[in-house]
Design an enzyme around this catalytic site. Structure first.
Site, PDB file in Angstrom:
ATOM      1  N   GLU A   1      30.270  35.766  43.390  1.00  0.00           N
ATOM      2  CA  GLU A   1      31.605  35.160  43.431  1.00  0.00           C
ATOM      3  C   GLU A   1      32.708  36.160  43.100  1.00  0.00           C
ATOM      4  O   GLU A   1      33.388  36.018  42.080  1.00  0.00           O
ATOM      5  CB  GLU A   1      31.672  33.998  42.436  1.00  0.00           C
ATOM      6  N   PRO A   2      32.904  37.166  43.944  1.00  0.00           N
ATOM      7  CA  PRO A   2      33.969  38.126  43.650  1.00  0.00           C
ATOM      8  C   PRO A   2      35.345  37.500  43.821  1.00  0.00           C
ATOM      9  O   PRO A   2      35.594  36.794  44.800  1.00  0.00           O
ATOM     10  CB  PRO A   2      33.751  39.234  44.686  1.00  0.00           C
TER      11      PRO A   2
ATOM     12  N   CYS B   1      62.688  37.136  27.079  1.00  0.00           N
ATOM     13  CA  CYS B   1      63.071  37.218  25.675  1.00  0.00           C
ATOM     14  C   CYS B   1      61.847  37.304  24.781  1.00  0.00           C
ATOM     15  O   CYS B   1      61.573  36.398  23.981  1.00  0.00           O
ATOM     16  CB  CYS B   1      63.921  36.005  25.303  1.00  0.00           C
TER      17      CYS B   1
END
Ligand SMILES: *Cc1c(COP(=O)(O)O)cnc(C)c1O
Length: 474
Positions: free
Chosen positions: A317-318, A391
């Site tokens: 499952e790359p 921020c």
């Protein structure tokens, strides 16, 4: 012999901690890190045949640019290298309808991990039989949608889920194929937050503790579930095969135990994803052909040792290994501020995005490579940090790098290998809009995901709708 890290002009001056060695050529485009074929033309970074100055003029910044030929080359390379096995692309790394269609065309399978990812796959016309549904807390609605759509496999992750899924399938007269997700007690050599197969975590059933055997028995007891195999995923950004070797051995041992206990030999094992990519020149990724050969050899040897009658079909499952390297993020420099430290000066270079389009640096301490992309500079490199406009002092895109000392407002910076887990994890923090994803091929851009607008975001705020005050008055 190395030159002084700050260059000859800075001989005798100190350099802030944490910097990599000063690159020989700060303008270089390292083939290992950048999309295939990326280079400079008249000083300008080119990807997919298009110069980034033209791309920025057309699509604005910040933006993700995906080299289409590179993306498709990588997925086809996986598919070809793993012939006789199954490749499921991990959709969570980056998903859009066009990506889904490319994967379909090239014959890959698709992993989804939520109702949203499943819905996108189905709406994009992906064949349900080649979809695998993951998740440690799938809702009843998600399970119903998957079962009714005919999803090829559901990877079950808890006894609660097995108890939830069985009646859903039974009531619909469906026998749902499932795999049991196991944890093999391997901690992949990677950052702690993304290692998933050690025992003290939320995913899977522990093999050593016996939980996996009990889950297998629970599935086998349900006539509406068909146990097609076992699943293991040991982590992410992995650079050697040893972890997969241990995982394969433990999984095959469990297959043998299941044969001895239940008299059945399961026909599939999924060894998950996690293959590492080069974010910097220091990373040395495995090649798909080598991974395929090595996995096949390991599993065959383990099956022979366990005297299984046949070798189960293997799937992988790359995610990142396909979606990461083809994409860059392009930013425009806004402000440049030298900050004096005890040890030298650090040049803070602020760009027009940040942790909202790439959270990985803040979340995982991820490393990235960044270059000045709109021009070459012969000015000596200085110690720099690429920061965003949010921020937060932790709003860092690239923590420690060398940039030409004359980087200035209006310059373009490109960050390499941002295709995986950047757009997919993007947020609207500080009400920044999510950048577009543009596929580039033969010098031409095609928008895959348009830039989000403030109106998109404001449309969710009921109090901002034009008819709000009149409705409230009624
Ligand atoms: C995240 C994940 C993957 C993909 O991981 P990459 O590091 O992107 O290759 C594969 N399988 C499962 C179960 C996952 O959770």
């Amino acid at each position: 012999m190395h030159a002084h890290p700050a260059g000859p002009l800075h001989g005798g001056l100190q350099v802030p901690d944490g910097l990599p060695p000063r690159p020989e050529d700060v303008n270089a485009i390292d083939a290992q890190v950048w999309p295939a074929g990326a280079h400079r033309r008249d000083g300008v970074l080119v990807l997919g045949g298009a110069g980034v100055t033209d791309l920025a003029a057309q699509y604005g910044t910040p933006a993700y640019f995906l080299d289409e030929a590179d993306f498709r080359g990588r997925s086809r390379d996986y598919q070809a290298s793993f012939a006789g096995m199954d490749v499921f692309y991990a959709g969570k790394s980056f998903l859009s309808s066009q990506v889904v269609r490319w994967l379909d065309e090239d014959g890959l399978g698709l992993d989804v991990a939520s109702g949203g990812e499943l819905e996108l796959a189905l709406r994009s016309g992906f064949p349900p039989a080649r979809i695998a549904l993951h998740g440690n807390n799938k809702s009843v609605a998600e399970l119903i949608r998957a079962v009714e759509a005919g999803v090829g496999r559901i990877i079950v992750d808890s006894l609660d889920e097995i108890a939830r899924l069985a009646p859903i399938a039974a009531e619909r007269g469906i026998v749902q194929p499932v795999q049991v997700r196991v944890t093999v007690g391997v901690e992949a050599h990677t950052h702690e937050f993304i290692a998933t197969a050690h025992e003290d975590q939320k995913f899977g059933f522990s093999i050593s503790g016996g939980a996996a055997s009990r889950a297998v028995a629970a599935v086998l007891a349900e006539s509406s579930l068909s146990l097609i195999g076992l699943h293991s995923h040991i982590g992410s950004q992995i650079f050697d095969m040893s972890g997969f070797g241990v995982a394969a051995r433990r999984v095959v041992e469990l297959l043998a135990e299941i044969r001895d206990t239940h008299g059945i030999e399961l026909q599939e094992i999924d060894l998950g994803g996690g293959l590492g990519i080069a974010y910097t020149a220091d990373d040395d990724p495995l090649r798909p052909q080598d991974v395929a050969e090595s996995l096949r050899g390991i599993v065959e040897a383990e099956c022979a040792a366990a005297a299984l009658s046949s070798t189960p079909r293997i799937s992988v499952e790359p995610g990142r290994a396909i979606s990461g390297p083809p994409t860059i993020t392009l930013y425009e420099v806004g402000t440049v501020k030298p900050v004096q430290l005890d040890k030298g000066t650090r040049l803070y270079v602020s760009v027009d995005g940040g942790m909202s389009d790439n959270i990985r640096t803040a979340l995982y301490d991820a490393q990235y490579t960044c270059v000045l992309a709109n021009r070459l500079s012969e000015v000596p490199a200085v110690a720099a940090r690429i920061v965003g406009k949010h921020c937060e002092s932790g709003d860092i895109v690239v923590r420690d790098l060398w940039l030409p000392g004359d980087v200035q407002p209006g310059d373009l910076l490109a960050v390499a290998a941002t295709g995986a887990y950047c757009r997919a994890m993007a947020s609207n923090y500080n009400l920044l809009t999510k950048p577009p994803v543009v596929a580039v091929k033969d010098g031409v851009g095609t928008v895959l995901m348009r830039r989000e607008t403030l109106e998109d975001i404001f449309s969710l705020d009921v109090g901002l709708q034009p008819d709000h005050s009149s409705k409230e008055a009624q």
